[in-house]
Design a protein around this motif. Structure first.
Motif, PDB file in Angstrom:
ATOM      1  N   LEU A 131      -9.261  -7.191  10.977  1.00 31.07           N
ATOM      2  CA  LEU A 131      -8.149  -7.114  10.038  1.00 31.07           C
ATOM      3  C   LEU A 131      -7.996  -5.709   9.473  1.00 31.07           C
ATOM      4  O   LEU A 131      -8.969  -5.011   9.220  1.00 31.07           O
ATOM      5  N   VAL A 132      -6.736  -5.316   9.280  1.00 27.94           N
ATOM      6  CA  VAL A 132      -6.419  -4.150   8.468  1.00 27.94           C
ATOM      7  C   VAL A 132      -5.570  -4.647   7.314  1.00 27.94           C
ATOM      8  O   VAL A 132      -4.966  -5.715   7.378  1.00 27.94           O
ATOM      9  N   GLN A 133      -5.538  -3.869   6.258  1.00 26.96           N
ATOM     10  CA  GLN A 133      -4.869  -4.343   5.052  1.00 26.96           C
ATOM     11  C   GLN A 133      -3.964  -3.256   4.483  1.00 26.96           C
ATOM     12  O   GLN A 133      -4.345  -2.095   4.370  1.00 26.96           O
ATOM     13  N   PHE A 134      -2.745  -3.655   4.140  1.00 26.71           N
ATOM     14  CA  PHE A 134      -1.788  -2.764   3.507  1.00 26.71           C
ATOM     15  C   PHE A 134      -1.695  -3.139   2.030  1.00 26.71           C
ATOM     16  O   PHE A 134      -1.632  -4.322   1.694  1.00 26.71           O
ATOM     17  N   ARG A 135      -1.674  -2.137   1.163  1.00 35.04           N
ATOM     18  CA  ARG A 135      -1.674  -2.369  -0.285  1.00 35.04           C
ATOM     19  C   ARG A 135      -0.453  -1.699  -0.910  1.00 35.04           C
ATOM     20  O   ARG A 135      -0.150  -0.542  -0.631  1.00 35.04           O
ATOM     21  N   TYR A 136       0.237  -2.464  -1.770  1.00 38.07           N
ATOM     22  CA  TYR A 136       1.425  -1.912  -2.432  1.00 38.07           C
ATOM     23  C   TYR A 136       1.034  -1.078  -3.640  1.00 38.07           C
ATOM     24  O   TYR A 136       0.220  -1.500  -4.474  1.00 38.07           O
ATOM     25  N   ALA A 137       1.600   0.106  -3.730  1.00 41.92           N
ATOM     26  CA  ALA A 137       1.409   0.964  -4.909  1.00 41.92           C
ATOM     27  C   ALA A 137       2.504   2.018  -4.918  1.00 41.92           C
ATOM     28  O   ALA A 137       2.820   2.614  -3.880  1.00 41.92           O
ATOM     29  N   ASN A 138       3.112   2.227  -6.079  1.00 46.89           N
ATOM     30  CA  ASN A 138       4.097   3.298  -6.272  1.00 46.89           C
ATOM     31  C   ASN A 138       5.240   3.249  -5.259  1.00 46.89           C
ATOM     32  O   ASN A 138       5.660   4.278  -4.720  1.00 46.89           O
ATOM     33  N   GLY A 139       5.724   2.032  -5.004  1.00 49.64           N
ATOM     34  CA  GLY A 139       6.882   1.900  -4.139  1.00 49.64           C
ATOM     35  C   GLY A 139       6.602   1.991  -2.656  1.00 49.64           C
ATOM     36  O   GLY A 139       7.534   2.060  -1.850  1.00 49.64           O
ATOM     37  N   ARG A 140       5.329   1.995  -2.255  1.00 49.93           N
ATOM     38  CA  ARG A 140       4.974   2.102  -0.842  1.00 49.93           C
ATOM     39  C   ARG A 140       3.898   1.082  -0.485  1.00 49.93           C
ATOM     40  O   ARG A 140       3.152   0.624  -1.342  1.00 49.93           O
ATOM     41  N   MET A 141       3.814   0.768   0.810  1.00 51.10           N
ATOM     42  CA  MET A 141       2.718  -0.036   1.330  1.00 51.10           C
ATOM     43  C   MET A 141       1.726   0.925   1.973  1.00 51.10           C
ATOM     44  O   MET A 141       2.024   1.551   2.987  1.00 51.10           O
ATOM     45  N   HIS A 142       0.569   1.074   1.345  1.00 52.89           N
ATOM     46  CA  HIS A 142      -0.461   1.991   1.833  1.00 52.89           C
ATOM     47  C   HIS A 142      -1.446   1.231   2.699  1.00 52.89           C
ATOM     48  O   HIS A 142      -1.783   0.086   2.417  1.00 52.89           O
TER      49      HIS A 142
END
Length: 284
Positions: A131-142
């Motif tokens: 698995l890889v994970q994308f995290r929302y912060a400051n208007g972006r998915m990191h």
């Protein structure tokens, strides 16, 4: 950077008079001529993926984060990349914004809102993998490279045997193995690198299984057979976590839904970690 909707190639239809946008509007997929669009209240968002063409749109779910409403959108594309994702961000009194498209082309995305943090985890490729994970912060998915370092939340039964949850060494070329392991080492949390700091870490049952699954898979690659166990040793020597870590590997081996490759790498990794712990027993 998030893209203001007024800059999208396709037109954005706004309500007459520029009325304020509500942050809790429901997102639905509607027909917009020959294409689909996403409707939020009276606002219709055409082509949320910009110039990237998709055949079908779906709203995966909506989540409230720090006064904003996040709508996760999936775009169904061709065989080379079956799924793309984007997030439409709405705030009261502001026009919606759309994040850049993200994802690994996998259709098996698992969104989660936990303690005010919105993440989307999915296999590393359309065919599977860690698995890889994308995290929302400051208007972006990191994207941190490996979701296993952040915890992917609760997981269900293992992937059916027809689709392995673990990519074998002969299905990943040497360059990709090296790149994945470099990222894995770089993003392995500092708190996991010493038994002392692991005392402050809490793992849920699902998180521990996901963590040990990814460790076992990457340790089965020639490039990872030494590096991964060395990084994992503090976890398996930790008085607080070692029983749960070994139990998670055993649960994989006994799971009737786990495929043969996954069971084999879990068995091998468990034996390796027991050997390492026996060489340097933890202090009781």
């Amino acid at each position: 950077m998030p893209r203001p909707l007024m800059l999208l190639a396709a037109p954005l239809l706004l309500p007459a008079g520029g009325a304020a946008h509500a942050a809790d509007q429901k997102a639905v997929v509607v027909s917009a001529g020959s294409e689909q669009a996403v409707k939020l209240g009276k606002t219709v968002i055409s082509r949320p993926f910009g110039a990237e063409l998709v055949d079908h749109l779906a709203v995966v779910g909506s989540y409230t984060v720090q006064g904003a409403q996040l709508h996760l959108i999936r775009g169904k594309a061709g065989a080379e990349c079956p799924a793309r994702y984007a997030v439409i961000v709405t705030r009261a009194g502001q026009e919606p914004l759309v994040t850049e498209a993200f994802g690994t082309c996998s259709t098996a995305a698992k969104p989660q809102l936990r303690r005010g943090v919105f993440t989307v985890a999915m296999p590393a490729t359309a065919a599977g993998g860690p698995l890889v994970q994308f995290r929302y912060a400051n208007g972006r998915m990191h994207r941190p490279v490996a979701a296993l370092t952040q915890g992917a939340g609760k997981i269900g039964p293992a992937t059916p045997a027809t689709t392995s949850a673990c990519r074998s060494a002969n299905s990943v070329n040497a360059a990709d193995q090296a790149a994945a392991l470099d990222a894995f080492e770089r993003d392995w949390p500092k708190a996991y690198r010493r038994t002392g700091s692991l005392k402050k870490v809490t793992f849920g049952q699902g998180e521990m299984r996901r963590l040990t699954t990814d460790l076992a898979c990457m340790a089965s690659w020639p490039a990872g057979e030494r590096r991964v166990p060395e990084l994992a040793t503090p976890l398996f020597r930790s008085r607080q976590h070692r029983a749960a870590a070994f139990a998670a590997l055993e649960s994989i081996q006994r799971d009737p839904n786990a495929d043969a490759n996954l069971k084999a790498v879990a068995r091998s990794f468990s034996a390796e970690m027991r050997y390492r712990v026996a060489l340097d027993p933890p202090l009781l």
